[in-house]
Design a protein around this motif. Structure first.
Motif, PDB file in Angstrom:
ATOM      1  N   LEU A 243       0.839  -1.209   0.000  1.00  0.00           N
ATOM      2  CA  LEU A 243       0.000   0.000   0.000  1.00  0.00           C
ATOM      3  C   LEU A 243       0.865   1.246   0.000  1.00  0.00           C
ATOM      4  O   LEU A 243       0.592   2.211  -0.706  1.00  0.00           O
ATOM      5  CB  LEU A 243      -0.917   0.004   1.223  1.00  0.00           C
ATOM      6  CG  LEU A 243      -2.073  -0.983   1.210  1.00  0.00           C
ATOM      7  CD1 LEU A 243      -2.867  -0.871   2.485  1.00  0.00           C
ATOM      8  CD2 LEU A 243      -2.956  -0.732   0.020  1.00  0.00           C
ATOM      9  N   LEU A 244       1.948   1.202   0.796  1.00  0.00           N
ATOM     10  CA  LEU A 244       2.866   2.348   0.806  1.00  0.00           C
ATOM     11  C   LEU A 244       3.502   2.524  -0.565  1.00  0.00           C
ATOM     12  O   LEU A 244       3.680   3.649  -1.044  1.00  0.00           O
ATOM     13  CB  LEU A 244       3.946   2.128   1.861  1.00  0.00           C
ATOM     14  CG  LEU A 244       3.547   2.479   3.288  1.00  0.00           C
ATOM     15  CD1 LEU A 244       4.593   1.987   4.255  1.00  0.00           C
ATOM     16  CD2 LEU A 244       3.377   3.982   3.422  1.00  0.00           C
ATOM     17  N   GLY A 245       3.841   1.394  -1.197  1.00  0.00           N
ATOM     18  CA  GLY A 245       4.405   1.478  -2.547  1.00  0.00           C
ATOM     19  C   GLY A 245       3.435   2.143  -3.498  1.00  0.00           C
ATOM     20  O   GLY A 245       3.810   3.016  -4.295  1.00  0.00           O
ATOM     21  N   LEU A 246       2.175   1.770  -3.375  1.00  0.00           N
ATOM     22  CA  LEU A 246       1.147   2.368  -4.235  1.00  0.00           C
ATOM     23  C   LEU A 246       1.014   3.865  -3.947  1.00  0.00           C
ATOM     24  O   LEU A 246       0.882   4.682  -4.870  1.00  0.00           O
ATOM     25  CB  LEU A 246      -0.179   1.651  -3.974  1.00  0.00           C
ATOM     26  CG  LEU A 246      -1.344   1.996  -4.882  1.00  0.00           C
ATOM     27  CD1 LEU A 246      -0.952   1.766  -6.321  1.00  0.00           C
ATOM     28  CD2 LEU A 246      -2.543   1.149  -4.528  1.00  0.00           C
ATOM     29  N   LEU A 247       1.079   4.208  -2.643  1.00  0.00           N
ATOM     30  CA  LEU A 247       1.013   5.631  -2.285  1.00  0.00           C
ATOM     31  C   LEU A 247       2.163   6.392  -2.935  1.00  0.00           C
ATOM     32  O   LEU A 247       1.983   7.495  -3.470  1.00  0.00           O
ATOM     33  CB  LEU A 247       1.078   5.761  -0.756  1.00  0.00           C
ATOM     34  CG  LEU A 247       0.949   7.175  -0.202  1.00  0.00           C
ATOM     35  CD1 LEU A 247      -0.391   7.752  -0.545  1.00  0.00           C
ATOM     36  CD2 LEU A 247       1.162   7.182   1.286  1.00  0.00           C
ATOM     37  N   GLY A 248       3.364   5.751  -2.904  1.00  0.00           N
ATOM     38  CA  GLY A 248       4.508   6.376  -3.555  1.00  0.00           C
ATOM     39  C   GLY A 248       4.268   6.572  -5.035  1.00  0.00           C
ATOM     40  O   GLY A 248       4.587   7.619  -5.601  1.00  0.00           O
TER      41      GLY A 248
END
Lengths: 458, 210
Positions: free
Chosen positions: B97-102
């Protein structure tokens, strides 16, 4: 009627004709003397006219002679002028030749100097344009004026002017490498103008009162940027302003001479970003806030429960203010029943307590799962809008598509930034509640056993 | 020595702020995983022997009460074994999810650049694109690397807990035999096997839920 009038006219004409034959003999007889006088008169008159004609002829002849004389005169004048023209032409040609000769001599003698003056003018123009935006020349308006005049003048520059230009360029070069302080007019974002102590860092940036400024070309005037860089950078600027000469300080420099700072003004703030998410963004944030409040409330309750259960573990008697105590009370009231029945009662008591500990956690988990889905919804809505804009206006204008695209991106980002913290918070609260449930479920029995043993022993 | 640090610095700068969060998550995740292994290899055997020593000193009891106390001890050990597994799993779930946020913040950056300078400047957009791709990759790498270990730790924890239960039960039976209570041994065994199967079932249910 007409026939009658025609006949009448004919008769009248005939009568007149007859009358004319009847009259003449009467007239001739009466005026023989008058005719002679008349003849004499005519002769006299003819003689007069002859005399007048003679006079006129003489007059004409005299005129003709005068005109001839004038022609003669004019001709001689023309001849004289023609002579003069010829003389002048020769003189002109001679002068022309001398001029060409002299110009050639001049060019020869000027040599590369003419080219050099052209270069001076061009360079003066270039430097003028360059120094208009240079922070090092802000407090030297007369120098800018001088350069402007030099670049516009058609006359050859004097030696003194050439030297002044040279020194000015050197001054700018040196000045752009220094940190200087001077007084300048600062226009604040609300439009008011103040004279302030401006600190310039080389030719790159200028700050006043710890705030970054942008320079107005060609004037000693600055605009305070309505949006400033991050607080840390402002602190560095303030420290630089308070530094004493010769001291070394860190400073956040914009090497593009203000271009990056100008972009900073255009880039949206966090609040503007959130506004780009529109309704769906607000819904996501609302859900996130709700989840946060729910977590805070539930976690506070769980902490209180934990405290009470820990106290219960240490205490001898069953307290009614906590789940463990209530379970232990069940064993106290069913002291005399057989073990199987007691176990069933105990399980029942535990099952009654568990939902109270786990309440709200599932909601937080659902919110954490729903937030990215809402972000996806926002993305799709934004993309629909973008494609509608493309259908209507084509892909030529990115500005028309920008609204939809930013909504699409911002809602996704908001969804994720709400979901990730909620995920952690849910994990935190779930771990806490699971620990408490474990104490009730598995240790409850053991604690009860210890309780019973103590009761029997005591 | 300096070169790898500089490379890492460049990598983190290219990835933008989200990459720092992923780095933080990765550090926390691996600290927890290492702590778990330390617990499995060092702390758990010590705890188990401490519990065995404590139980061996207990006076002989009624069997029902003894079984309840056993359950409590095993539960305590099990809690120790599976303490931060939920946190580990949450961190692993948060990484992609953090990767997607990035990715999304990077794309916002790219569109900002397009707004300023149009699509004609791929160099300016490159910063945003690397901000978009690097956190995604980093998030997936961290999540996948942690995933294997989290599963192994969970299985290991269950196995250790079952092993502890067996050992403690054997100790209990041993003590009973010494105390001379032989007559109801078979009954105890059948009850205990029932308890074990029930526990196993709840463990399976909890893994399915998570």
């Amino acid at each position: 009627m007409t026939r009658f009038s025609g006949t009448f006219a004919a008769i009248l004409a005939a009568l007149t004709f007859l009358g004319s034959f009847a009259c003449p003999p009467v007239i001739a007889q009466s005026s023989t003397v008058g005719l002679d006088a008349f003849l004499e008169q005519v002769r006299q008159r003819a003689k007069n006219e002859e005399r007048i004609n003679q006079e006129r002829e003489n007059e004409f002849r005299a005129d003709l002679d005068a005109a001839r004389a004038r022609i003669q005169e004019a001709r001689s004048a023309m001849r004289a002028e023609q002579d003069r023209q010829e003389r002048l032409l020769t003189a002109y040609d001679a002068n022309e030749a001398t001029l060409t000769e002299l110009e050639a001599t001049l060019r020869e003698e000027q040599g590369g100097l003419g080219e050099m003056f052209g270069v001076v003018r061009q360079s003066a123009g270039d430097f003028h344009a360059q120094f208009l935006g240079s922070l090092a020349m802000v407090d030297k308006p007369e120098a800018l004026e001088f350069l402007g005049q030099l670049s516009d003048s058609r006359a050859l520059p004097s030696m003194a002017e050439l030297e002044r230009m040279w020194i000015l360029v050197l001054e700018e070069m040196v000045g752009s490498g220094r940190v200087d302080r001077f007084v300048g007019e600062v226009v604040l974002p609300d439009g008011s103008k103040l004279a302030k102590d401006v600190l310039r860092i080389g030719a790159f940036n200028s700050v006043a009162d710890g705030r970054y400024l942008s320079h107005v070309q060609g004037r000693n005037q600055f605009l305070e940027l309505p949006r400033q860089p991050q607080g840390g950078h402002l602190r560095l600027a303030r420290e630089l302003e308070q530094a004493s000469p010769g001291e070394t300080r860190f400073f956040a420099l914009d090497p593009s001479r203000g271009a990056i700072l100008a972009h900073l003004v255009q880039s949206p703030t966090l609040i503007e970003r959130i506004k780009q998410g529109r309704e769906i963004g607000l819904i996501i944030l609302g859900l996130g806030l709700f989840g946060l409040i729910l977590f805070v409330v539930r976690f506070a309750i769980l902490i209180v429960m934990d405290r009470r259960i820990q106290r219960q573990l240490r205490s001898e008697t069953a307290l009614p203010d906590n789940p463990l105590g209530r379970i232990l009370q069940v064993s106290g009231t069913n002291h005399s029943v057989d073990p199987e029945t007691l176990e069933i009662r105990l399980d029942e008591a535990v099952l009654k307590e568990i939902p109270r500990l786990e309440r709200g956690l599932r909601t937080i988990k659902i919110l954490a799962a729903v937030a990215p889905l809402l972000g996806l919804l926002g993305t799709v809505v934004g993309m629909i809008e973008t494609f509608q804009a493309i259908t209507l206006f084509g892909t030529g204008d990115p500005q028309l598509m920008a609204g939809g695209i930013s909504q699409a991106l911002v809602t996704t980002a908001l969804g994720l930034s709400v979901a990730i913290p909620l995920l952690f918070l849910h994990s935190l609260a779930a771990a806490k509640s699971r620990g408490l449930v474990n104490i009730l479920e598995e240790q409850g029995a053991g604690l009860l056993a210890e309780h019973i043993q103590k009761a029997r022993g005591g | 020595m300096i070169e790898p640090i500089l490379n890492l610095q460049r990598f983190l700068d290219a990835g933008g702020p989200v990459l720092w969060v992923i780095l933080l998550v990765a550090v926390v995740l691996w600290t927890l995983i290492i702590e778990r292994y330390w617990h499995h290899w060092r702390v758990f055997p010590r705890e188990l022997s401490a519990v065995r020593a404590r139980r061996s000193r207990l006076p002989p009891q009624e069997r029902r009460i003894a079984r309840m106390l056993l359950r409590k001890d095993v539960s305590e050990l099990r809690q120790g074994l599976t303490r931060s597994l939920t946190a580990i799993r949450t961190l692993i779930a948060a990484c992609p999810l953090l990767g997607l946020l990035g990715t999304v913040t990077g794309m916002i950056h790219v569109f900002d650049v397009i707004g300023f300078s149009g699509t004609g400047n791929p160099r300016a957009m490159a910063a945003g694109v690397s901000m978009a791709t690097i956190p995604t990759m980093a998030g997936l790498v961290v999540a996948l690397s942690g995933f294997v270990f989290s599963i192994r730790l969970q299985r290991g924890g269950e196995a250790h807990a079952r092993e502890a239960e067996d050992v403690l039960k054997r100790d209990m039976l041993e003590g009973e035999r010494k105390a001379g209570v032989r007559s109801q041994e078979s009954g105890v065994r059948s009850q205990e096997s029932g308890v074990r199967s029930k526990k196993h079932l709840t463990a399976v249910i909890s893994t399915v839920e998570q």
